[in-house]
Scaffold this active site. Sequence first.
Site, PDB file in Angstrom:
ATOM      1  N   ARG A   1      30.456  19.663  41.057  1.00 50.02           N
ATOM      2  CA  ARG A   1      30.435  18.209  41.238  1.00 50.02           C
ATOM      3  C   ARG A   1      29.195  17.542  40.649  1.00 50.02           C
ATOM      4  O   ARG A   1      29.255  16.456  40.135  1.00 50.02           O
ATOM      5  CB  ARG A   1      30.532  17.882  42.725  1.00 50.02           C
ATOM      6  CG  ARG A   1      31.944  17.502  43.094  1.00 50.02           C
ATOM      7  CD  ARG A   1      32.075  17.331  44.562  1.00 50.02           C
ATOM      8  NE  ARG A   1      31.618  18.544  45.243  1.00 50.02           N
ATOM      9  CZ  ARG A   1      31.970  18.878  46.469  1.00 50.02           C
ATOM     10  NH1 ARG A   1      32.779  18.099  47.136  1.00 50.02           N
ATOM     11  NH2 ARG A   1      31.527  19.967  47.033  1.00 50.02           N
TER      12      ARG A   1
ATOM     13  N   LYS B   1      36.991  35.765  47.355  1.00 55.33           N
ATOM     14  CA  LYS B   1      37.259  35.814  48.781  1.00 55.33           C
ATOM     15  C   LYS B   1      36.502  34.690  49.478  1.00 55.33           C
ATOM     16  O   LYS B   1      35.542  34.198  48.883  1.00 55.33           O
ATOM     17  CB  LYS B   1      36.893  37.176  49.360  1.00 55.33           C
ATOM     18  CG  LYS B   1      35.379  37.438  49.394  1.00 55.33           C
ATOM     19  CD  LYS B   1      35.061  38.727  50.055  1.00 55.33           C
ATOM     20  CE  LYS B   1      34.961  38.612  51.544  1.00 55.33           C
ATOM     21  NZ  LYS B   1      33.636  38.285  52.066  1.00 55.33           N
TER      22      LYS B   1
ATOM     23  N   ASP C   1      37.914  41.405  44.937  1.00 57.54           N
ATOM     24  CA  ASP C   1      37.170  42.011  46.036  1.00 57.54           C
ATOM     25  C   ASP C   1      36.077  42.788  45.325  1.00 57.54           C
ATOM     26  O   ASP C   1      36.350  43.797  44.667  1.00 57.54           O
ATOM     27  CB  ASP C   1      38.067  42.958  46.840  1.00 57.54           C
ATOM     28  CG  ASP C   1      37.312  43.535  48.023  1.00 57.54           C
ATOM     29  OD1 ASP C   1      36.190  44.027  47.818  1.00 57.54           O
ATOM     30  OD2 ASP C   1      37.825  43.486  49.154  1.00 57.54           O
ATOM     31  N   HIS C   2      34.843  42.312  45.441  1.00 54.15           N
ATOM     32  CA  HIS C   2      33.809  42.880  44.570  1.00 54.15           C
ATOM     33  C   HIS C   2      33.531  44.358  44.858  1.00 54.15           C
ATOM     34  O   HIS C   2      32.960  45.050  44.029  1.00 54.15           O
ATOM     35  CB  HIS C   2      32.525  42.048  44.617  1.00 54.15           C
ATOM     36  CG  HIS C   2      31.682  42.272  45.838  1.00 54.15           C
ATOM     37  ND1 HIS C   2      31.927  41.656  47.028  1.00 54.15           N
ATOM     38  CD2 HIS C   2      30.594  43.046  46.049  1.00 54.15           C
ATOM     39  CE1 HIS C   2      31.024  42.039  47.920  1.00 54.15           C
ATOM     40  NE2 HIS C   2      30.196  42.886  47.344  1.00 54.15           N
TER      41      HIS C   2
ATOM     42  N   LYS D   1      32.615  48.287  42.268  1.00 51.48           N
ATOM     43  CA  LYS D   1      31.518  49.250  42.406  1.00 51.48           C
ATOM     44  C   LYS D   1      31.940  50.603  41.834  1.00 51.48           C
ATOM     45  O   LYS D   1      33.026  51.101  42.145  1.00 51.48           O
ATOM     46  CB  LYS D   1      31.131  49.401  43.887  1.00 51.48           C
ATOM     47  CG  LYS D   1      30.523  48.126  44.494  1.00 51.48           C
ATOM     48  CD  LYS D   1      30.103  48.368  45.940  1.00 51.48           C
ATOM     49  CE  LYS D   1      29.795  47.076  46.673  1.00 51.48           C
ATOM     50  NZ  LYS D   1      28.503  46.492  46.396  1.00 51.48           N
TER      51      LYS D   1
ATOM     52  N   GLU E   1      24.512  46.661  57.162  1.00 57.03           N
ATOM     53  CA  GLU E   1      23.567  45.831  56.411  1.00 57.03           C
ATOM     54  C   GLU E   1      22.326  45.587  57.251  1.00 57.03           C
ATOM     55  O   GLU E   1      22.429  45.483  58.481  1.00 57.03           O
ATOM     56  CB  GLU E   1      24.205  44.475  56.087  1.00 57.03           C
ATOM     57  CG  GLU E   1      25.428  44.579  55.202  1.00 57.03           C
ATOM     58  CD  GLU E   1      25.967  43.199  54.871  1.00 57.03           C
ATOM     59  OE1 GLU E   1      25.368  42.515  54.037  1.00 57.03           O
ATOM     60  OE2 GLU E   1      26.979  42.808  55.467  1.00 57.03           O
TER      61      GLU E   1
ATOM     62  N   ASP F   1      34.963  38.885  57.335  1.00 63.18           N
ATOM     63  CA  ASP F   1      34.073  38.863  56.178  1.00 63.18           C
ATOM     64  C   ASP F   1      34.076  40.191  55.420  1.00 63.18           C
ATOM     65  O   ASP F   1      34.027  40.214  54.196  1.00 63.18           O
ATOM     66  CB  ASP F   1      32.650  38.538  56.674  1.00 63.18           C
ATOM     67  CG  ASP F   1      31.669  38.295  55.541  1.00 63.18           C
ATOM     68  OD1 ASP F   1      32.083  37.712  54.522  1.00 63.18           O
ATOM     69  OD2 ASP F   1      30.486  38.676  55.670  1.00 63.18           O
TER      70      ASP F   1
ATOM     71  N   HIS G   1      36.908  44.356  52.238  1.00 60.26           N
ATOM     72  CA  HIS G   1      36.173  45.452  51.596  1.00 60.26           C
ATOM     73  C   HIS G   1      36.486  46.817  52.234  1.00 60.26           C
ATOM     74  O   HIS G   1      36.731  47.800  51.557  1.00 60.26           O
ATOM     75  CB  HIS G   1      34.664  45.235  51.689  1.00 60.26           C
ATOM     76  CG  HIS G   1      34.186  43.925  51.146  1.00 60.26           C
ATOM     77  ND1 HIS G   1      34.802  43.293  50.087  1.00 60.26           N
ATOM     78  CD2 HIS G   1      33.156  43.112  51.502  1.00 60.26           C
ATOM     79  CE1 HIS G   1      34.164  42.156  49.833  1.00 60.26           C
ATOM     80  NE2 HIS G   1      33.169  42.032  50.677  1.00 60.26           N
TER      81      HIS G   1
ATOM     82  N   LYS H   1      25.826  43.350  60.625  1.00 61.83           N
ATOM     83  CA  LYS H   1      24.618  42.791  60.018  1.00 61.83           C
ATOM     84  C   LYS H   1      23.434  43.115  60.921  1.00 61.83           C
ATOM     85  O   LYS H   1      23.591  43.350  62.106  1.00 61.83           O
ATOM     86  CB  LYS H   1      24.760  41.283  59.863  1.00 61.83           C
ATOM     87  CG  LYS H   1      25.844  40.918  58.843  1.00 61.83           C
ATOM     88  CD  LYS H   1      25.539  39.622  58.146  1.00 61.83           C
ATOM     89  CE  LYS H   1      26.608  39.259  57.134  1.00 61.83           C
ATOM     90  NZ  LYS H   1      26.406  39.886  55.820  1.00 61.83           N
TER      91      LYS H   1
HETATM   92  C1  BG6 Z   1      30.379  39.787  51.037  1.00 67.86           C
HETATM   93  C2  BG6 Z   1      30.158  39.225  52.413  1.00 67.86           C
HETATM   94  O1  BG6 Z   1      31.726  39.739  50.701  1.00 67.86           O
HETATM   95  O2  BG6 Z   1      29.939  41.134  51.019  1.00 67.86           O
HETATM   96  C3  BG6 Z   1      28.693  39.327  52.801  1.00 67.86           C
HETATM   97  O3  BG6 Z   1      30.564  37.859  52.445  1.00 67.86           O
HETATM   98  C4  BG6 Z   1      28.226  40.757  52.678  1.00 67.86           C
HETATM   99  O4  BG6 Z   1      28.477  38.862  54.133  1.00 67.86           O
HETATM  100  C5  BG6 Z   1      28.557  41.286  51.302  1.00 67.86           C
HETATM  101  O5  BG6 Z   1      26.826  40.768  52.867  1.00 67.86           O
HETATM  102  C6  BG6 Z   1      28.259  42.761  51.194  1.00 67.86           C
HETATM  103  O6  BG6 Z   1      28.372  43.115  49.849  1.00 67.86           O
HETATM  104  P1  BG6 Z   1      27.469  44.247  49.243  1.00 67.86           P
HETATM  105  O7  BG6 Z   1      27.938  44.393  47.843  1.00 67.86           O
HETATM  106  O8  BG6 Z   1      26.049  43.784  49.377  1.00 67.86           O
HETATM  107  O9  BG6 Z   1      27.728  45.438  50.093  1.00 67.86           O
END
Ligand code: BG6
Length: 520
Positions: free
Chosen positions: A67, A172, A201-202, A206, A240, A259, A264, A360
């Site tokens: 924006r 996501k 989905d990242h 990996k 984490e 989340d 994941h 977390k």
């Molecule tokens: C994200 C979440 O999808 O994945 C975050 O929204 C999380 O809360 C993160 O910290 C973890 O990803 P990675 O690659 O750091 O394990």
Amino acid sequence: MATIQMRVSPEDLSQLTKGSERIPEAAILVIFGASGDLTKRKLLPALFHLEQVGLLPERFSIVGVARRKLGDEFAADMRAGIVEFGGVDAGDAKLECFAKRIGYFALNFDSSADYEALKAELDRIDKEKGIGGNRLFYLATAPEYFAGIIQNLGAQGMARPGQGRVGVVIEKPFGHDLASARQLNQEVNAVFDESQVFRIDHYLGKETVQNILVFRFANGIFEPIWNRNYIDHVQITAAETLGVEGRGPFYEKAGALRDVVQNHMMELLSFVTMEPPSSFDSDAVRREKVKVWRAIPPVPVLNAVRGQYGPGIVEGQRVAGYRDEERVNPESGTETYAGLRLGIENWRWAGVPFFLRAGKRLKKRATEISIQFKQPPLLIFNRLANQGACHEIQPNLLTIRIQPDEGIALRFGAKVPTAPEMTVCPVNMDFDYAAAFGESSANGYERLLLDAMLGDQTLFSHRDGVEINWALYTPILEAWAEKQPEVFPNYFAGTWGPECSDHLLEKAGRVWRNDLGKRS
Ligand code: BG6
């Protein structure tokens, strides 16, 4: 513990990868929500990594859309992000040239006139650079804008392939429960054909996650024991040390189950448990994933536990509790930890418990899969337990370290040399990614962006998969929403989570493995 290591030299590595690169065709990548963190921290660094190894097409433009009215400062900001988050030297000769690929377009997400102007701008770039119509739209905005952007792209005729390939990448979270995910799927598929859709989905980007498939299906020795006859149970941990990092408003609505677990961790679970696909082809892989997810029976609410961190000490630093985080409700009932037990009712896995936990502000950062094997039928050396320097005979354990210290370790018992009696000590064979292949600054988005540009959907979620996973977790989320937790916070930051999670495993006669990380 002992370690056995192997090493691939850089020369071997370049030989191994040579000739296997696929360079996508000329394209324009349009990133919606480009002023957000993801673009600067992950997407642009990943694109630059592709540039460094020559995997971007020569005719390739990036158009950031958001924006705010921005000019050249957008490209400069992205360049700074590449250096800061991509492990790139500020003097890298390729940066200058790469920055020229970056443009910016200010757009109000609800204004159809703005989309019309965007279309004209993309057509102009296309013509100027000779792109040939290939476009990839990347939705990195807050999720409430996804449907509107998609409708507007459709209304302007931008979703139709025309002469080139057109795709849409959707970040996501894909919905926040089953009903919203279904609705979003309908909205997406009303405009884009499923073959054009890349739900990201990242985790699937990996290397260590993709390697699960290689480990299982490119080696003959593991698959025969990869089943209920040999495996006692499986634990998947995504721990984490970070808190919510200023994302309070987002996290308040999400929580750990939505989340991380629903997406994941379910991807990790599917790679560990799916049947061998007939080929490494998008449909074949996705079919097997969906099959195994479908075999998971509903999880009783009693088998799911939640937690929220209070203040504590993480990695030597005093940190605030979740309720004291910025823009978080001081009486929040959002879970920052979720643990659960599930099963898979199929021939391979019936009776094997799977334990998943994500949290977390835990003691250590570690995403790991532990596969614990059954004890041998007769423990002939067990009488020596606790008599010497080494301890009880421990079952074989295979640990797949997704991150950090990426690698795989296999624990087995070995005779302690020179001990007067048969004393057994656990040792590890440890494969360490960095030691074998060198350190990598890749963040996982390289593979996914490349695949999306190539039209390869193997590492992306299919609409069925997304809905099956929401169907599994929506009842738990609903039950949790109905009954607020009585004692939140219920774990101190810097610990391994709430006691109820330990009890969940105790009930099943197991314990969480907390000695995560590298074994040597
Ligand atoms: C994200 C979440 O999808 O994945 C975050 O929204 C999380 O809360 C993160 O910290 C973890 O990803 P990675 O690659 O750091 O394990």
